[in-house]
Design a protein around this motif. Structure first.
Motif, PDB file in Angstrom:
ATOM      1  N   GLY A   4      64.851  16.309 -11.087  1.00 32.09           N
ATOM      2  CA  GLY A   4      64.467  15.809 -10.009  1.00 32.09           C
ATOM      3  C   GLY A   4      62.770  15.721 -10.000  1.00 32.09           C
ATOM      4  O   GLY A   4      61.976  14.974  -9.351  1.00 32.09           O
ATOM      5  N   SER A   5      62.419  16.731 -10.741  1.00 28.24           N
ATOM      6  CA  SER A   5      60.781  16.880 -10.669  1.00 28.24           C
ATOM      7  C   SER A   5      60.251  17.736 -11.941  1.00 28.24           C
ATOM      8  O   SER A   5      60.864  18.783 -12.388  1.00 28.24           O
ATOM      9  CB  SER A   5      60.283  17.479  -9.513  1.00 28.24           C
ATOM     10  OG  SER A   5      59.044  17.864  -9.744  1.00 28.24           O
ATOM     11  N   ASN A   6      59.286  17.401 -12.782  1.00 28.82           N
ATOM     12  CA  ASN A   6      58.515  18.214 -13.726  1.00 28.82           C
ATOM     13  C   ASN A   6      58.149  19.504 -13.076  1.00 28.82           C
ATOM     14  O   ASN A   6      58.382  20.509 -13.699  1.00 28.82           O
ATOM     15  CB  ASN A   6      57.381  17.354 -14.246  1.00 28.82           C
ATOM     16  CG  ASN A   6      57.372  16.366 -15.106  1.00 28.82           C
ATOM     17  OD1 ASN A   6      57.857  16.573 -16.428  1.00 28.82           O
ATOM     18  ND2 ASN A   6      57.312  15.280 -14.587  1.00 28.82           N
ATOM     19  N   TYR A   7      57.833  19.638 -11.779  1.00 33.92           N
ATOM     20  CA  TYR A   7      57.476  20.902 -11.124  1.00 33.92           C
ATOM     21  C   TYR A   7      58.582  21.744 -10.972  1.00 33.92           C
ATOM     22  O   TYR A   7      58.416  23.065 -10.982  1.00 33.92           O
ATOM     23  CB  TYR A   7      56.493  20.501 -10.035  1.00 33.92           C
ATOM     24  CG  TYR A   7      55.603  19.501 -10.158  1.00 33.92           C
ATOM     25  CD1 TYR A   7      54.789  19.656 -11.052  1.00 33.92           C
ATOM     26  CD2 TYR A   7      55.609  18.260  -9.372  1.00 33.92           C
ATOM     27  CE1 TYR A   7      53.894  18.562 -11.390  1.00 33.92           C
ATOM     28  CE2 TYR A   7      54.646  17.343  -9.450  1.00 33.92           C
ATOM     29  CZ  TYR A   7      53.712  17.294 -10.693  1.00 33.92           C
ATOM     30  OH  TYR A   7      52.893  16.304 -11.008  1.00 33.92           O
ATOM     31  N   THR A   8      59.933  21.150 -10.697  1.00 36.82           N
ATOM     32  CA  THR A   8      60.980  21.907 -10.584  1.00 36.82           C
ATOM     33  C   THR A   8      61.583  22.518 -11.877  1.00 36.82           C
ATOM     34  O   THR A   8      61.786  23.774 -12.029  1.00 36.82           O
ATOM     35  CB  THR A   8      62.181  21.125 -10.012  1.00 36.82           C
ATOM     36  OG1 THR A   8      61.890  20.509  -8.522  1.00 36.82           O
ATOM     37  CG2 THR A   8      63.370  21.989  -9.836  1.00 36.82           C
ATOM     38  N   ILE A   9      61.368  21.747 -12.825  1.00 39.40           N
ATOM     39  CA  ILE A   9      61.711  22.260 -14.231  1.00 39.40           C
ATOM     40  C   ILE A   9      60.628  23.408 -14.898  1.00 39.40           C
ATOM     41  O   ILE A   9      61.101  24.227 -15.184  1.00 39.40           O
ATOM     42  CB  ILE A   9      61.696  21.198 -15.150  1.00 39.40           C
ATOM     43  CG1 ILE A   9      62.948  20.134 -14.857  1.00 39.40           C
ATOM     44  CG2 ILE A   9      61.915  21.672 -16.697  1.00 39.40           C
ATOM     45  CD1 ILE A   9      64.219  20.691 -14.644  1.00 39.40           C
ATOM     46  N   ALA A  10      59.519  23.225 -14.253  1.00 42.02           N
ATOM     47  CA  ALA A  10      58.321  24.245 -14.743  1.00 42.02           C
ATOM     48  C   ALA A  10      58.662  25.515 -14.323  1.00 42.02           C
ATOM     49  O   ALA A  10      58.267  26.332 -15.021  1.00 42.02           O
ATOM     50  CB  ALA A  10      57.109  23.594 -14.293  1.00 42.02           C
ATOM     51  N   GLU A  11      59.145  25.636 -13.065  1.00 41.77           N
ATOM     52  CA  GLU A  11      59.452  26.906 -12.583  1.00 41.77           C
ATOM     53  C   GLU A  11      60.615  27.665 -13.046  1.00 41.77           C
ATOM     54  O   GLU A  11      60.832  28.733 -12.493  1.00 41.77           O
ATOM     55  CB  GLU A  11      59.252  26.761 -10.848  1.00 41.77           C
ATOM     56  CG  GLU A  11      57.925  26.266 -10.565  1.00 41.77           C
ATOM     57  CD  GLU A  11      57.912  26.079  -9.082  1.00 41.77           C
ATOM     58  OE1 GLU A  11      58.784  26.620  -8.309  1.00 41.77           O
ATOM     59  OE2 GLU A  11      56.692  25.693  -8.570  1.00 41.77           O
ATOM     60  N   LEU A  12      61.695  27.051 -13.825  1.00 39.83           N
ATOM     61  CA  LEU A  12      62.564  27.902 -14.270  1.00 39.83           C
ATOM     62  C   LEU A  12      62.037  28.903 -15.361  1.00 39.83           C
ATOM     63  O   LEU A  12      61.395  28.737 -16.189  1.00 39.83           O
ATOM     64  CB  LEU A  12      63.401  26.988 -15.267  1.00 39.83           C
ATOM     65  CG  LEU A  12      64.226  25.931 -14.466  1.00 39.83           C
ATOM     66  CD1 LEU A  12      64.759  24.873 -15.487  1.00 39.83           C
ATOM     67  CD2 LEU A  12      65.417  26.337 -13.711  1.00 39.83           C
ATOM     68  N   ILE A  13      62.676  30.172 -14.830  1.00 43.87           N
ATOM     69  CA  ILE A  13      62.453  31.143 -15.609  1.00 43.87           C
ATOM     70  C   ILE A  13      62.650  31.267 -17.177  1.00 43.87           C
ATOM     71  O   ILE A  13      61.915  31.679 -18.260  1.00 43.87           O
ATOM     72  CB  ILE A  13      62.868  32.681 -15.064  1.00 43.87           C
ATOM     73  CG1 ILE A  13      62.124  32.625 -13.565  1.00 43.87           C
ATOM     74  CG2 ILE A  13      62.641  33.835 -15.947  1.00 43.87           C
ATOM     75  CD1 ILE A  13      62.875  34.056 -12.737  1.00 43.87           C
ATOM     76  N   ASN A  14      63.647  30.847 -17.370  1.00 40.89           N
ATOM     77  CA  ASN A  14      64.734  30.701 -18.778  1.00 40.89           C
ATOM     78  C   ASN A  14      64.150  29.403 -19.402  1.00 40.89           C
ATOM     79  O   ASN A  14      65.209  29.112 -20.396  1.00 40.89           O
ATOM     80  CB  ASN A  14      65.890  31.464 -18.620  1.00 40.89           C
ATOM     81  CG  ASN A  14      66.848  30.132 -18.018  1.00 40.89           C
ATOM     82  OD1 ASN A  14      66.348  29.583 -17.195  1.00 40.89           O
ATOM     83  ND2 ASN A  14      68.173  30.375 -18.180  1.00 40.89           N
ATOM     84  N   LEU A  15      63.233  28.659 -19.121  1.00 39.74           N
ATOM     85  CA  LEU A  15      63.164  27.517 -19.868  1.00 39.74           C
ATOM     86  C   LEU A  15      62.595  27.637 -21.321  1.00 39.74           C
ATOM     87  O   LEU A  15      61.705  28.472 -21.542  1.00 39.74           O
ATOM     88  CB  LEU A  15      62.157  26.538 -19.079  1.00 39.74           C
ATOM     89  CG  LEU A  15      61.783  24.884 -19.565  1.00 39.74           C
ATOM     90  CD1 LEU A  15      63.100  24.302 -19.521  1.00 39.74           C
ATOM     91  CD2 LEU A  15      60.574  24.411 -19.073  1.00 39.74           C
TER      92      LEU A  15
END
Length: 428
Positions: A417-428
């Motif tokens: 849904g958003s780059n910013y949502t993905i960016a905040e994943l701890i285990n990315l």
């Protein structure tokens, strides 16, 4: 300044698009030209490839960078936005720019920054160009930030311009018809410089042909020359067969697994072919680069598998065409229940975007910790009106945690849904 001081200074001093949206844009190329002139016009001291498009421009830039790295070239890569660290935006042979380089640039040019008062993006572009020039790269992949004609990156004269595709996104800035959007992206086409168009569309092909003809730029539509046959995914690698103009068929292996990468592959191979006289690359180097894009360039968030059983996939799709392409890939995967963790930015046109989401999925609505993020409870309400039901969370990691608790081993959890949502994943 130390690195964190420099970053804090930039965020506090300059308007930042990923925080405040279109209000951060400064129309025209004037500020970028002023910055570049003060820096000795670094954009004129390295060879570049310019990449625009509604979707796929980031993946395409990374794929091209991986190929040229595999061929032994010294490669710069400029992309945006970043996911975890600002330094991801500027890479040399896949490695992020050093924090000390960023701190030194901001410290040295603080007076210039305060005189010109650029946007955050304009300053970042100038920093990247200065870095690539000083490092004497053989070639730099420069991804357009937004649009093309008025984008800060459009002060370069590349050896080839690439436009991946055209779709509806940022319509408040670029126009609300495909021809209008294409006209903005066609602004990167330069006199006499070849242009590769990734996808042929009846509403936009004429725009590109007209602009290219007006400046005597050779034009090639990749999908009219390349045939890509999907041979499936085995052990985390997608196998494809590619031919050009019904010629010999060559095998490729891709570590980028989204079905939409097959279209990007045509664009990438067409670009490499156009540049063979300038930057020769063997078939083996092309194959090697495409097998190792993530490890060579650090690309994340493109149909990225975070775990198995249940399978968790993160993808930065954030507009209607991107989400449509994403769910085309999802339909090829076997699972018991599809669980979708999703967060959106507030300044997107959501009326058409939410209808792309499958009604049968279980939803976990969330929001990123940025002022542009749409509140999760509002997203939940708007989605419920269209029959997409689920809980709301103020944090993506909490949403993912609950999804994992409720999932069986055969379920699929998609975060998007958003780059910013993905960016905040701890285990990315």
């Amino acid at each position: 300044m130390q690195y964190q001081e420099a970053i804090d200074y930039l965020y506090s001093r300059l308007p930042v698009f990923h925080r405040i949206g279109p209000k951060a844009l400064k129309p025209g190329l004037g500020n970028t030209l002023l910055l570049c002139d003060a820096l000795g016009n670094p954009q004129q001291r390295f060879t570049s490839i310019h990449v625009a498009g509604t979707n796929g421009k980031g993946s395409t830039s990374h794929m091209l960078a991986a190929i040229y790295q595999s061929a032994g070239y010294k490669v710069g890569l400029y992309t945006s936005p970043h996911l975890k660290s600002f330094t991801e935006r500027i890479r040399l042979n896949g490695l992020p720019i050093g924090e000390d380089e960023v701190a030194r640039f901001v410290t040295r040019h603080q007076a210039l920054i305060e005189t010109v008062e650029p946007s955050f993006f304009e300053l970042t572009v100038a920093m990247a160009f200065d870095f690539f020039a000083r490092e004497a790269v053989d070639v730099a992949l420069i991804e357009v930030g937004l649009g093309g004609r008025l984008d800060s990156t459009n002060v370069i004269t590349p050896v080839v311009s690439v436009i991946t595709n055209i779709g509806y996104d940022h319509t408040d800035i670029l126009g609300d018809t495909l021809p209008q959007i294409a006209g903005e992206k066609a602004g990167i086409i330069k006199p006499g410089v070849p242009v590769v168009i990734g996808e042929t569309h009846s509403e936009t092909a004429g725009i590109f042909r007209s602009v290219a003809e007006s400046v005597t730029a050779p034009i090639l539509f990749a999908d009219q020359h390349y045939t890509v046959q999907n041979e499936g995914v085995t052990a985390g690698i997608r196998h494809v067969l590619v031919s050009r103009d019904n010629g010999p068929v060559y095998p490729f292996k891709l570590d980028l697994l989204g079905d939409y990468q097959l279209t990007n592959l045509s664009t990438v191979l067409a670009t490499v072919a156009v540049l063979q006289p300038v930057f020769p690359v063997s078939l083996a180097a092309q194959q090697e680069g495409l097998t190792s894009v993530t490890s060579l360039t650090g690309l994340k968030g493109r149909f990225q598998t975070l775990q198995e059983h249940p399978k968790v996939i993160a993808d930065t799709a954030h507009n209607r065409p991107g989400l449509e392409a994403l769910f085309d890939t999802i339909r090829s995967i076997h699972y018991t229940t599809l669980r979708i963790v999703i967060g959106l930015v507030a300044d997107k046109d959501r009326s058409h975007l939410l209808t792309v989401l499958p009604q049968t999925a279980v939803y976990y609505f969330c929001q990123a910790q940025t002022p542009r993020s749409l509140p999760a409870d509002l997203l939940q309400l708007e989605a419920a009106q269209l029959g997409r039901l689920g809980e709301a969370f103020t944090d993506v990691n909490r949403a993912l945690s609950v999804a994992l608790q409720q999932a069986s081993v055969d379920d699929l959890i998609l975060i998007t849904g958003s780059n910013y949502t993905i960016a905040e994943l701890i285990n990315l």
